[in-house]
Design a protein around this motif. Structure first.
Motif, short mmCIF file in Angstrom:
data_model
loop_
_atom_site.label_atom_id
_atom_site.label_comp_id
_atom_site.label_asym_id
_atom_site.label_seq_id
_atom_site.Cartn_x
_atom_site.Cartn_y
_atom_site.Cartn_z
N VAL A 115 0.82 -1.21 0.00
CA VAL A 115 0.00 0.00 0.00
C VAL A 115 0.85 1.27 0.00
CG1 VAL A 115 -2.20 -0.89 0.85
CG2 VAL A 115 -0.37 -0.39 2.48
N THR A 138 -6.94 0.65 0.46
CA THR A 138 -7.49 -0.43 -0.35
C THR A 138 -8.36 -1.32 0.51
OG1 THR A 138 -6.98 -2.26 -1.85
CG2 THR A 138 -5.42 -1.88 -0.05
N VAL A 139 -9.58 -1.61 0.03
CA VAL A 139 -10.56 -2.40 0.77
C VAL A 139 -10.93 -3.60 -0.10
CG1 VAL A 139 -12.73 -2.36 2.05
CG2 VAL A 139 -11.44 -0.24 1.73
N GLY A 140 -10.37 -4.75 0.26
CA GLY A 140 -10.63 -5.94 -0.51
C GLY A 140 -10.58 -7.15 0.40
N THR A 141 -9.72 -8.11 0.08
CA THR A 141 -9.55 -9.28 0.95
C THR A 141 -9.13 -8.85 2.35
OG1 THR A 141 -8.92 -10.58 -0.97
CG2 THR A 141 -8.37 -11.48 1.19
N VAL A 143 -7.73 -4.90 4.46
CA VAL A 143 -7.75 -3.44 4.33
C VAL A 143 -6.34 -2.94 4.62
CG1 VAL A 143 -8.69 -1.26 5.15
CG2 VAL A 143 -10.16 -3.28 5.05
N GLU A 187 -10.60 -3.67 9.16
CA GLU A 187 -10.48 -4.87 8.32
C GLU A 187 -11.47 -5.94 8.74
OE1 GLU A 187 -6.63 -6.29 6.78
OE2 GLU A 187 -7.01 -8.12 7.90
N SER A 191 -13.86 -5.46 5.41
CA SER A 191 -13.19 -6.12 4.28
C SER A 191 -14.18 -6.98 3.51
CB SER A 191 -12.05 -6.99 4.79
OG SER A 191 -12.55 -8.05 5.60
N TRP A 239 -9.69 2.57 -2.88
CA TRP A 239 -9.87 1.57 -3.94
C TRP A 239 -9.93 0.18 -3.33
CZ3 TRP A 239 -12.42 2.21 -7.90
CH2 TRP A 239 -12.29 1.46 -9.08
N GLY A 240 -9.79 -0.84 -4.17
CA GLY A 240 -9.92 -2.23 -3.77
C GLY A 240 -11.23 -2.80 -4.29
N GLU A 284 -5.96 0.19 -12.24
CA GLU A 284 -5.55 -0.97 -11.47
C GLU A 284 -4.03 -1.06 -11.31
OE1 GLU A 284 -7.71 -2.78 -9.93
OE2 GLU A 284 -9.46 -1.88 -10.87
#
Length: 307
Positions: A115, A138-141, A143, A187, A191, A239-240, A284
């Protein structure tokens, strides 16, 4: 000039070659074009690392930058500088990323968190260009939060772990939380895996559920408001995978303004929040572009100092 970049993730490793135009002054003014890219699954280190090194061999790169999943050791004076440290991916604990690629490729290797690489990419070429303080969330699998503060990537005791910021719970949330360390961290509550565990379906299947995204926006805005109060960033890039639910941006912006309550009396918050809290300008590619920037910076750092 060619530069190498690695976006090292827990599920995949993105390796790329960038062509650098060096006729525009300082590194921050250079333009970099991605000319080659490959994605390698993150398997055992003894399988994955040789495949990654092989991609760069014979490509004529002058340096390499790595934005890496962590936690990692970023202190140059430490005996474990350049290592992945206490990651939950047990096979990757205590893996020396910097020395592995320095030895394999014989070039300077820049190293930071994934990050931090992303925020560096956006500061150098993207949405946060010309900012001396900015953050990338980034917020996905999981944070993650990259912090660029007063013209430098933030490290410190370890490095920012602001994805585990502790939050007040949404009054209607009965979910216990996904994080094994904290019951109420960002997270663990916001997440992608937390959304799926709470609602019983992955986020991409919940696009029409207003209650899902109201709760998600509540948690993201609470975190963002706290980041504004602590880091005072001039730009926030968000993002994420979760943020592919584009309706979230306006919801988070509105809630951030509500939470701050006018205390931060700045036009960027009060009237220009649509251009203050934004998606990445690099699409991306913030991570891999930031990795290029890390490599370029390391090459400069390694140059002999004039007497």
């Amino acid at each position: 000039m060619r530069i190498g970049g690695i976006e090292a993730g827990g599920t995949k490793m993105v390796c790329a070659i960038g062509e650098v135009q060096t006729d525009k002054g300082q590194p921050g003014e250079n333009q970099v074009t991605i000319t080659e890219r490959v994605t390698i699954p993150t398997e055992k280190p003894k399988i994955t690392l040789p495949r990654m090194a092989a991609f760069f061999e014979g490509k004529g790169i002058s340096s390499l930058g790595i934005g890496c999943f962590g936690p990692v050791d970023l202190h140059r004076a430490s005996p474990t500088y350049g290592y992945i440290t206490s990651t939950p991916k047990l096979e990757w604990q205590n893996v020396d990323m910097v020395e592995t690629f320095t030895r394999a490729l014989g070039v300077p290797v820049g190293f930071d968190t994934d990050v931090n690489a992303a925020v560096l990419g956006e500061v150098t070429w993207g949405a946060a260009k010309d900012c001396d303080t900015a953050i990338y969330i980034t917020v996905g699998t999981g944070v993650g939060v990259g912090v660029y503060c007063n013209g430098a990537l933030m490290h410190g005791l370890v490095h920012p772990e602001a994805g585990h910021l502790l939050l007040q719970r949404h009054p209607k949330d009965t979910y216990a939380g996904k994080c094994p360390y904290h019951a109420n961290c960002l997270e663990g509550l916001a997440s992608g895996p937390a959304v799926e565990a709470r609602w019983g379906r992955p986020a991409k299947e919940l696009a029409d559920r207003e209650d899902v995204w109201e709760m998600e926006a509540f948690y993201l805005a609470e975190a963002v408001a706290n980041y504004v109060l602590t880091y005072s960033p001039q730009k926030i890039v968000l993002w994420g995978g979760i943020m592919h639910q584009s309706q979230l941006f306006s919801m988070v912006r509105t809630k951030v303004q509500e939470l701050l309550g006018g205390y931060i009396s700045n036009e960027k918050i009060l009237k220009e929040i649509d251009t203050y809290l934004v998606p990445p300008a690099l699409g991306e590619n913030p991570g891999i572009m930031g990795a290029f920037a890390l490599g370029m910076r390391e090459a400069e750092y390694r140059k002999p100092k004039e007497a």
